[in-house]
Design a protein around this motif. Structure first.
Motif, PDB file in Angstrom:
ATOM      1  N   GLU A   1      -9.984  14.941  -4.351  1.00  0.00           N
ATOM      2  CA  GLU A   1      -9.795  16.320  -3.867  1.00  0.00           C
ATOM      3  C   GLU A   1     -10.974  17.204  -4.248  1.00  0.00           C
ATOM      4  N   ALA A   2     -11.457  17.019  -5.487  1.00  0.00           N
ATOM      5  CA  ALA A   2     -12.566  17.853  -5.969  1.00  0.00           C
ATOM      6  C   ALA A   2     -13.866  17.535  -5.240  1.00  0.00           C
ATOM      7  N   ALA A   3     -14.006  16.287  -4.759  1.00  0.00           N
ATOM      8  CA  ALA A   3     -15.276  15.877  -4.140  1.00  0.00           C
ATOM      9  C   ALA A   3     -15.343  16.211  -2.645  1.00  0.00           C
ATOM     10  N   VAL A   4     -14.173  16.519  -2.057  1.00  0.00           N
ATOM     11  CA  VAL A   4     -14.133  16.770  -0.609  1.00  0.00           C
ATOM     12  C   VAL A   4     -14.860  18.073  -0.263  1.00  0.00           C
ATOM     13  N   ASN A   5     -15.824  17.989   0.647  1.00  0.00           N
ATOM     14  CA  ASN A   5     -16.469  19.204   1.161  1.00  0.00           C
ATOM     15  C   ASN A   5     -17.041  18.919   2.550  1.00  0.00           C
ATOM     16  N   THR A   6     -17.562  19.922   3.197  1.00  0.00           N
ATOM     17  CA  THR A   6     -17.976  19.769   4.600  1.00  0.00           C
ATOM     18  C   THR A   6     -19.236  18.916   4.765  1.00  0.00           C
ATOM     19  N   ASP A   7     -19.876  18.571   3.661  1.00  0.00           N
ATOM     20  CA  ASP A   7     -21.066  17.722   3.762  1.00  0.00           C
ATOM     21  C   ASP A   7     -20.734  16.236   3.598  1.00  0.00           C
ATOM     22  N   VAL A   8     -19.449  15.901   3.683  1.00  0.00           N
ATOM     23  CA  VAL A   8     -19.046  14.494   3.543  1.00  0.00           C
ATOM     24  C   VAL A   8     -18.671  13.946   4.925  1.00  0.00           C
ATOM     25  N   ALA A   9     -19.251  12.781   5.272  1.00  0.00           N
ATOM     26  CA  ALA A   9     -18.989  12.188   6.588  1.00  0.00           C
ATOM     27  C   ALA A   9     -17.827  11.210   6.557  1.00  0.00           C
ATOM     28  N   LEU A  10     -17.543  10.639   5.375  1.00  0.00           N
ATOM     29  CA  LEU A  10     -16.565   9.541   5.320  1.00  0.00           C
ATOM     30  C   LEU A  10     -16.013   9.361   3.908  1.00  0.00           C
ATOM     31  N   VAL A  11     -14.733   9.015   3.850  1.00  0.00           N
ATOM     32  CA  VAL A  11     -14.150   8.528   2.592  1.00  0.00           C
ATOM     33  C   VAL A  11     -13.800   7.065   2.833  1.00  0.00           C
ATOM     34  N   SER A  12     -14.240   6.183   1.946  1.00  0.00           N
ATOM     35  CA  SER A  12     -13.925   4.760   2.091  1.00  0.00           C
ATOM     36  C   SER A  12     -13.185   4.286   0.846  1.00  0.00           C
ATOM     37  N   LEU A  13     -11.921   3.921   1.034  1.00  0.00           N
ATOM     38  CA  LEU A  13     -11.076   3.502  -0.092  1.00  0.00           C
ATOM     39  C   LEU A  13     -10.294   2.268   0.319  1.00  0.00           C
ATOM     40  N   MET A  14     -10.435   1.203  -0.438  1.00  0.00           N
ATOM     41  CA  MET A  14      -9.797  -0.058  -0.043  1.00  0.00           C
ATOM     42  C   MET A  14      -8.279   0.012  -0.151  1.00  0.00           C
ATOM     43  N   LEU A  15      -7.611  -0.814   0.652  1.00  0.00           N
ATOM     44  CA  LEU A  15      -6.143  -0.827   0.607  1.00  0.00           C
ATOM     45  C   LEU A  15      -5.653  -1.689  -0.556  1.00  0.00           C
ATOM     46  N   ALA A  16      -6.293  -2.830  -0.765  1.00  0.00           N
ATOM     47  CA  ALA A  16      -5.921  -3.671  -1.911  1.00  0.00           C
ATOM     48  C   ALA A  16      -7.171  -4.353  -2.438  1.00  0.00           C
ATOM     49  N   ASN A  17      -7.211  -4.460  -3.758  1.00  0.00           N
ATOM     50  CA  ASN A  17      -8.432  -4.994  -4.382  1.00  0.00           C
ATOM     51  C   ASN A  17      -8.468  -6.523  -4.378  1.00  0.00           C
ATOM     52  N   ASN A  18      -9.641  -7.063  -4.130  1.00  0.00           N
ATOM     53  CA  ASN A  18      -9.795  -8.516  -4.053  1.00  0.00           C
ATOM     54  C   ASN A  18      -9.699  -9.202  -5.407  1.00  0.00           C
ATOM     55  N   ASP A  19     -10.127  -8.539  -6.480  1.00  0.00           N
ATOM     56  CA  ASP A  19     -10.094  -9.174  -7.805  1.00  0.00           C
ATOM     57  C   ASP A  19      -8.704  -9.107  -8.436  1.00  0.00           C
ATOM     58  N   THR A  20      -8.075  -7.942  -8.357  1.00  0.00           N
ATOM     59  CA  THR A  20      -6.814  -7.727  -9.080  1.00  0.00           C
ATOM     60  C   THR A  20      -5.593  -7.633  -8.174  1.00  0.00           C
ATOM     61  N   GLY A  21      -5.801  -7.365  -6.892  1.00  0.00           N
ATOM     62  CA  GLY A  21      -4.676  -7.178  -5.961  1.00  0.00           C
ATOM     63  C   GLY A  21      -4.106  -5.767  -6.000  1.00  0.00           C
ATOM     64  N   THR A  22      -4.645  -4.894  -6.849  1.00  0.00           N
ATOM     65  CA  THR A  22      -4.129  -3.526  -6.977  1.00  0.00           C
ATOM     66  C   THR A  22      -4.140  -2.800  -5.624  1.00  0.00           C
ATOM     67  N   ILE A  23      -3.000  -2.174  -5.314  1.00  0.00           N
ATOM     68  CA  ILE A  23      -2.864  -1.467  -4.037  1.00  0.00           C
ATOM     69  C   ILE A  23      -3.168   0.017  -4.263  1.00  0.00           C
ATOM     70  N   GLN A  24      -4.030   0.555  -3.430  1.00  0.00           N
ATOM     71  CA  GLN A  24      -4.457   1.963  -3.587  1.00  0.00           C
ATOM     72  C   GLN A  24      -3.563   2.911  -2.777  1.00  0.00           C
ATOM     73  N   PRO A  25      -3.436   4.155  -3.235  1.00  0.00           N
ATOM     74  CA  PRO A  25      -2.626   5.152  -2.505  1.00  0.00           C
ATOM     75  C   PRO A  25      -3.410   5.710  -1.309  1.00  0.00           C
ATOM     76  N   VAL A  26      -3.604   4.879  -0.293  1.00  0.00           N
ATOM     77  CA  VAL A  26      -4.484   5.268   0.814  1.00  0.00           C
ATOM     78  C   VAL A  26      -3.903   6.429   1.631  1.00  0.00           C
ATOM     79  N   ALA A  27      -2.595   6.400   1.884  1.00  0.00           N
ATOM     80  CA  ALA A  27      -2.003   7.495   2.685  1.00  0.00           C
ATOM     81  C   ALA A  27      -2.196   8.837   1.962  1.00  0.00           C
ATOM     82  N   GLU A  28      -2.037   8.826   0.630  1.00  0.00           N
ATOM     83  CA  GLU A  28      -2.247  10.055  -0.147  1.00  0.00           C
ATOM     84  C   GLU A  28      -3.726  10.472  -0.088  1.00  0.00           C
ATOM     85  N   ALA A  29      -4.615   9.471  -0.114  1.00  0.00           N
ATOM     86  CA  ALA A  29      -6.054   9.777  -0.046  1.00  0.00           C
ATOM     87  C   ALA A  29      -6.387  10.423   1.300  1.00  0.00           C
TER      88      ALA A  29
END
Ligand code: PLP
Length: 377
Positions: free
Chosen positions: A132-160
């Motif tokens: 939230e703090a990093a979001v500004n009009t000079d950002v073209a894209l946010v890239s956040l994985m859905l699940a991690n390949n090493d650990t399998g951890t699932i990210q809160p993508v919908a919230e992101a």
């Protein structure tokens, strides 16, 4: 052999192989040719596009075929930064992304784009307040994985997506596809990449979901295929196999995920109970098939080699980094020391893993670890 490295790649499903044989034989035409041979190949590509779209709840026209996950990720990161609205703008990503995202981000940074790398907590979950703090009009894209390949951890993508407001969000779903139900509308992402060989399809095919209206520039030029975003004659046999793999994943996903989660949970519980100094990395919200375990005081690579000699294939992290002696950047980003991170092994199971293999795997892991610790059996 016990194959427990499904996050690296998966065996080809026999039904996928059968579907590919058709495209490798009689239907050899170029899908862009207007004659019957070409149009027969076009129909195969169209059918595959619908099958691939079906796995993630997209419309067929929103699917761009690529050569795999790496190319899809590169197309997003480099293509978003070069698109008319993104020109010269920055990118926000996370510290635990696959190198297929982090390396093109680093390339952009070397060209003067601002790249914000979001931190994660000890379980590997991204810090949404930092997003939230990093979001500004000079950002073209946010890239956040859905699940991690090493650990399998699932990210809160919908919230992101909500935190990113109007900035398009890409998710690397290479590990999540076929293991978790995915609906691009529910997730709200504008871009999503996934890969055929992780879901029992052939290598050499992947897809990028590009929501209607999302601005992206192509990385190569020379034809009108794939909405000009990925020009070049299509790899028809691989695309056909990918389509079939997606169709199979759609029908089997729930049952496969339930069964593999039960096997994985049993494996983890037994390893933790039988071996002191063991810990599971990645928190509780993980892919159903992945178990990343730290073995205190040991070198994960030594365990991997010992298990290989016993006949079991596992890994210490992403296959593409296996020549690299540095510890997993994912575990280090989660706050682990280099020694802790090096003590971990990734076990990733799949739809073909039997109960008997899980029991044998438990036995072999206990044997290998005790041997390395000098424990008399
Ligand atoms: N992204 C993630 C999360 C992955 O796990 C992988 C492969 O391991 C990739 C991208 C790259 O995909 P591909 O092997 O299809 O190039």
């Amino acid at each position: 052999m016990i194959y427990a490295d499904y996050n690296a790649t998966t065996p080809l499903d026999p039904e996928v192989r059968a579907a590919m044989n058709e495209a490798l034989g009689a239907t050899f035409g170029n899908p862009s040719s207007i004659h019957s041979a070409g149009q027969a190949a076009r129909r195969l590509v169209d059918r595959a596009r619908a099958q691939v779209a079906g796995l993630i709840g997209a419309a067929p026209d929103e699917i761009i075929f690529t050569s795999g996950g790496t190319e899809a990720d590169n197309l997003v990161v480099l293509g978003a930064a070069a698109a008319p609205l993104g020109d010269g703008k920055g990118i926000i990503t996370s510290a635990v992304e696959h190198k297929a995202v982090l390396d093109p981000c680093a390339f952009l940074q070397s060209k003067g784009h601002a790249v914000t790398v979001l931190p994660v907590d000890r379980d590997g979950i991204v810090d949404l307040a930092a997003l939230e703090a990093a979001v500004n009009t000079d950002v073209a894209l946010v890239s956040l994985m859905l699940a991690n390949n090493d650990t399998g951890t699932i990210q809160p993508v919908a919230e992101a997506v909500r935190a990113a407001k109007t900035i398009p969000v890409h998710t690397d779903a290479v590990q999540a596809a076929g293991k978790l139900p995915i609906d691009v509308k529910t997730l709200g992402v504008s871009l999503l990449s996934f890969s055929s060989h992780k879901i029992h399809g052939p290598k050499g095919a992947g897809a990028l979901f590009v929501r209607y209206g999302t601005r992206l520039a192509p990385l190569s030029h020379g034809g009108r295929q794939e909405r000009t975003l990925r020009p070049g004659t299509e790899n028809v046999p691989a695309i056909v196999g990918f389509g079939k793999a997606c169709e199979l994943a759609c029908t089997r996903l729930e049952a496969d995920a339930r069964r593999v989660a039960e096997s994985r949970d049993h494996f983890e519980a037994q390893i933790l109970a039988r071996l002191a100094g063991t810990r599971v990395n990645g928190g509780s919200h993980r892919l159903p098939n992945t178990s990343n375990i730290a073995f205190a005081g040991l070198d994960g690579e030594a365990i991997t080699i010992n298990l290989d000699m016993l006949g079991m294939a596992v890994s210490t992290g992403a296959a593409c980094n296996s020549a690299d002696k540095t510890p997993s950047h994912v575990l280090v980003a989660m706050g682990q020391s280099a020694a802790e991170a090096r003590s971990s092994v990734r076990f990733s199971f799949g739809r073909d893993t039997s109960d008997e293999e899980i029991d044998r795997a438990i036995h072999w892991v206990v044997q290998a670890v005790n041997l390395l610790r000098g424990v008399r059996l």
